[in-house]
Motif scaffolding. Structure first.
Motif, PDB file in Angstrom:
ATOM      1  N   THR A 195       3.524   6.138  -3.675  1.00  0.00           N
ATOM      2  CA  THR A 195       2.285   6.162  -4.440  1.00  0.00           C
ATOM      3  C   THR A 195       1.283   7.066  -3.728  1.00  0.00           C
ATOM      4  O   THR A 195       1.409   7.315  -2.533  1.00  0.00           O
ATOM      5  CB  THR A 195       1.683   4.752  -4.585  1.00  0.00           C
ATOM      6  OG1 THR A 195       1.616   4.140  -3.284  1.00  0.00           O
ATOM      7  CG2 THR A 195       2.531   3.884  -5.506  1.00  0.00           C
ATOM      8  N   VAL A 196       0.297   7.555  -4.475  1.00  0.00           N
ATOM      9  CA  VAL A 196      -0.657   8.518  -3.941  1.00  0.00           C
ATOM     10  C   VAL A 196      -2.063   8.154  -4.385  1.00  0.00           C
ATOM     11  O   VAL A 196      -2.278   7.752  -5.535  1.00  0.00           O
ATOM     12  CB  VAL A 196      -0.348   9.953  -4.430  1.00  0.00           C
ATOM     13  CG1 VAL A 196      -1.266  10.964  -3.752  1.00  0.00           C
ATOM     14  CG2 VAL A 196       1.098  10.315  -4.188  1.00  0.00           C
ATOM     15  N   SER A 197      -3.023   8.298  -3.458  1.00  0.00           N
ATOM     16  CA  SER A 197      -4.440   8.218  -3.806  1.00  0.00           C
ATOM     17  C   SER A 197      -5.084   9.544  -3.420  1.00  0.00           C
ATOM     18  O   SER A 197      -4.877  10.041  -2.310  1.00  0.00           O
ATOM     19  CB  SER A 197      -5.134   7.073  -3.068  1.00  0.00           C
ATOM     20  OG  SER A 197      -4.713   5.823  -3.567  1.00  0.00           O
ATOM     21  N   VAL A 198      -5.853  10.119  -4.336  1.00  0.00           N
ATOM     22  CA  VAL A 198      -6.514  11.401  -4.112  1.00  0.00           C
ATOM     23  C   VAL A 198      -7.989  11.133  -3.824  1.00  0.00           C
ATOM     24  O   VAL A 198      -8.671  10.459  -4.596  1.00  0.00           O
ATOM     25  CB  VAL A 198      -6.379  12.314  -5.347  1.00  0.00           C
ATOM     26  CG1 VAL A 198      -7.061  13.655  -5.093  1.00  0.00           C
ATOM     27  CG2 VAL A 198      -4.908  12.521  -5.695  1.00  0.00           C
ATOM     28  N   MET A 199      -8.462  11.667  -2.687  1.00  0.00           N
ATOM     29  CA  MET A 199      -9.848  11.456  -2.282  1.00  0.00           C
ATOM     30  C   MET A 199     -10.662  12.727  -2.436  1.00  0.00           C
ATOM     31  O   MET A 199     -10.183  13.828  -2.178  1.00  0.00           O
ATOM     32  CB  MET A 199      -9.930  10.977  -0.828  1.00  0.00           C
ATOM     33  CG  MET A 199      -9.393   9.580  -0.605  1.00  0.00           C
ATOM     34  SD  MET A 199      -9.894   8.913   1.013  1.00  0.00           S
ATOM     35  CE  MET A 199     -11.627   8.570   0.733  1.00  0.00           C
TER      36      MET A 199
END
Length: 561
Positions: A235-239
């Motif tokens: 999974t990925v979170s973009v900041m």
């Protein structure tokens, strides 16, 4: 690496972050550094946190570790829950007990994280001595076992080695061994592969995946490299600017990004498709290198030694307006060749002809008037720019030394700032007042100030995030087109080489193993070593700009060794 789809919805949640706000210490009304961060990581999952420099990725990791610098940053509100333990309310003694046992971290630069005066085996054992009651013999046995698990060669020798005696990849393996020796529930990896060449990077990524599979560890992996994300993430979170703007499983993010910022990051990722070939100039070659050798050491008063042959029989030419890329692993001899050409070191043998002058055998005094013809841009502009000098002084120093009047040099410096897309009024600022990408633009402006015939770029974009990297590559391309300068581009990233190089020269252990047009070398390599480098390039299966896979291989939903 072998890829498979993994579903973590039923797995135990290891880390829960809710509405986390981090701000400047003692300044509650200042704009927050982290603004309402929400994050979940489950057992066995690899969650990647991505974004440009300054987006808040590393601050998030430091907050989770309880390592925020108290005189600079503080948690102002929110929750960081590690399996029921509230990190935001923990006392220092509790956090010291928690670290290594339940949460551990791998830092970007192991040379600064490791103690330079302690043997690496002792540093790993120190973790056991602080957190367990193992005897000296048992602690050493456990350390040796862990070093073997991270696939270090000649473990007994490395156990007694100091950090400076190991390669970058070996030092990073020591950091991984130290982080995982107590089987923590959560491993935070902050840019652990940024400074490594592609083959070493692949080995480290495989190792983290293997250790994760073996120990069931949850991993929070911080990176700006979307190619790495495509290889390892579940999974990925973009900041962006302290906020998480998008979170999704890796396949969804790569194929159907929702936010414009995510699309921008993906479109900036370089791929292995070579640039269109540029015509060869009819003018004389700017640089000719013939039979270049460089041997370190050797000789001695009592006995003779062959020394270390860092470069052997290197031959190439570069025409005006063309770029030759030298690629290879760390220790292949790339930077040695660049330093010989710049005469930062003296080659053992061979000829280097720049702008019609053979410079390899000139004395330092004889070389001085010719230095304006070849300039270099280093990897780290913060170390290559004088921190006590304004930008104006840095840009004017070279021209003034070669006879340009001060007023004319200042006018030219202002023009150079516009050339590299920086404001003229920034000339009075100091290097620390700029971002990393801006500092690299200043370093490029300083090199171009001398109107050189040859520009040497030694890993000039390797430390930059993908969007800034793309901007700097475009800038170099514009400068080359405008001034017709020849460029020698040193890199370990074949994706970057594909974007800017007309020809590629591949080095292995000091030898040139392949040399030809970029399209031929990168599309149809003839040497096994080149094929291995291409195979190791992260994200090579993806066309990031068009949000699709390049072949029928399934998109990664997690990686195992």
């Amino acid at each position: 690496m072998e890829f498979k789809s993994r579903d973590f919805s039923a797995a135990k949640r290891i880390l829960k972050i809710r509405k986390l706000n981090v701000g400047l210490t003692g300044r509650p009304k200042a704009a927050p550094v982290l603004d309402g961060i929400d994050l979940d990581i489950r057992a066995g999952e690899t969650h990647c946190l991505v974004g440009e420099s300054g987006s808040g990725k590393s601050v998030t990791s430091l907050a989770a570790m309880g390592l925020l610098p108290p005189d600079a940053l503080e948690i102002q509100s929110g929750l960081i829950d590690l399996e029921g333990f509230d990190i935001t309310a923990a006392r220092p003694a509790q956090m010291r007990e928690l670290r290594a046992r339940r949460i551990a971290m791998i830092f970007q630069e192991p040379m600064t994280a490791l103690n330079p005066v302690l043997r690496v085996g002792e540093q790993i054992e120190e973790v056991l001595n602080m957190h367990t009651d193992l005897s000296t013999a048992d602690a050493k046995a456990r350390t040796i076992d862990m070093m073997e698990q991270v696939h270090l060669p000649d473990v007994q020798r490395i156990y007694s080695a100091f950090p400076h005696q190991l390669s970058g990849g070996q030092r990073q393996r020591i950091m991984i061994a130290m982080a995982l020796i107590l089987d923590p529930d959560l491993l935070i990896a902050d840019e652990p592969t940024t400074a490594l060449d592609v083959t070493t990077q692949l080995q480290i990524l495989k190792l983290i995946a293997e250790m994760q599979e073996r120990h069931g560890t949850a991993v929070l992996f911080i990176t700006h490299d979307m190619g790495v994300v495509a290889e390892i993430a579940d999974t990925v979170s973009v900041m962006q600017k302290g906020r998480i703007v998008e979170s999704a499983p890796i396949r969804d993010l790569l194929t159907h990004p929702k936010e414009d910022y995510t699309k921008k990051l993906l479109k900036a990722v370089p791929n292995l498709a070579p640039r269109p070939s540029r015509g060869v100039s009819a003018k004389s070659d700017v640089i000719t290198v013939a039979g270049l050798d460089m041997t370190y050491g050797g000789g001695g008063f009592f006995r003779k030694s062959e020394g270390v042959k860092a470069a052997r029989d290197v031959n190439f030419t570069i025409a005006p307006g063309r770029t030759l890329g030298i690629v290879g692993e760390s220790g292949s001899g790339k930077s040695t060749v660049a330093r010989c050409i710049m005469r930062l070191i003296d080659p053992t043998a061979g000829k280097v002809t720049v702008a019609g002058t053979e410079i390899a055998q000139l004395s330092r005094r004889q070389l001085q008037p010719h230095r304006k013809h070849f300039q270099i841009v280093f990897q780290d502009p913060y170390r290559s720019l004088n921190p006590r000098w304004t930008v104006a002084r840095s840009l004017c120093e070279g021209p003034i030394n070669f006879g340009t009047p001060r007023d004319a040099a200042m006018d030219h410096a202002a023009e150079l700032m516009e050339l590299v897309d920086l404001p003229r009024d920034a000339l009075d600022r100091y290097p620390h007042q700029f971002s990393g990408g801006q500092r690299q633009r200043i370093a490029i402006a300083r090199a171009v100030a001398m109107k050189p015939d040859l520009l040497v770029a030694d890993e000039a974009v390797s430390a930059l995030d993908v969007s800034v990297q793309a901007q700097v590559l475009d800038l170099l391309d514009d400068i080359q087109e405008k001034f017709g300068v020849a460029m020698l581009f040193i890199t370990h990233d074949l994706r970057v080489a594909a974007q800017i190089c007309d020809e590629v020269l591949v080095m292995q252990k000091g030898l040139v193993v392949e040399h030809g047009p970029a399209g031929g070398v990168l599309s149809n390599p003839t040497h096994e070593y080149t094929r291995n480098l291409i195979e190791a390039a992260p994200g090579r299966r993806w066309d990031f700009a068009n949000f699709r896979a390049l072949d029928s291989a399934p998109a990664n939903q997690g990686a195992t060794a």
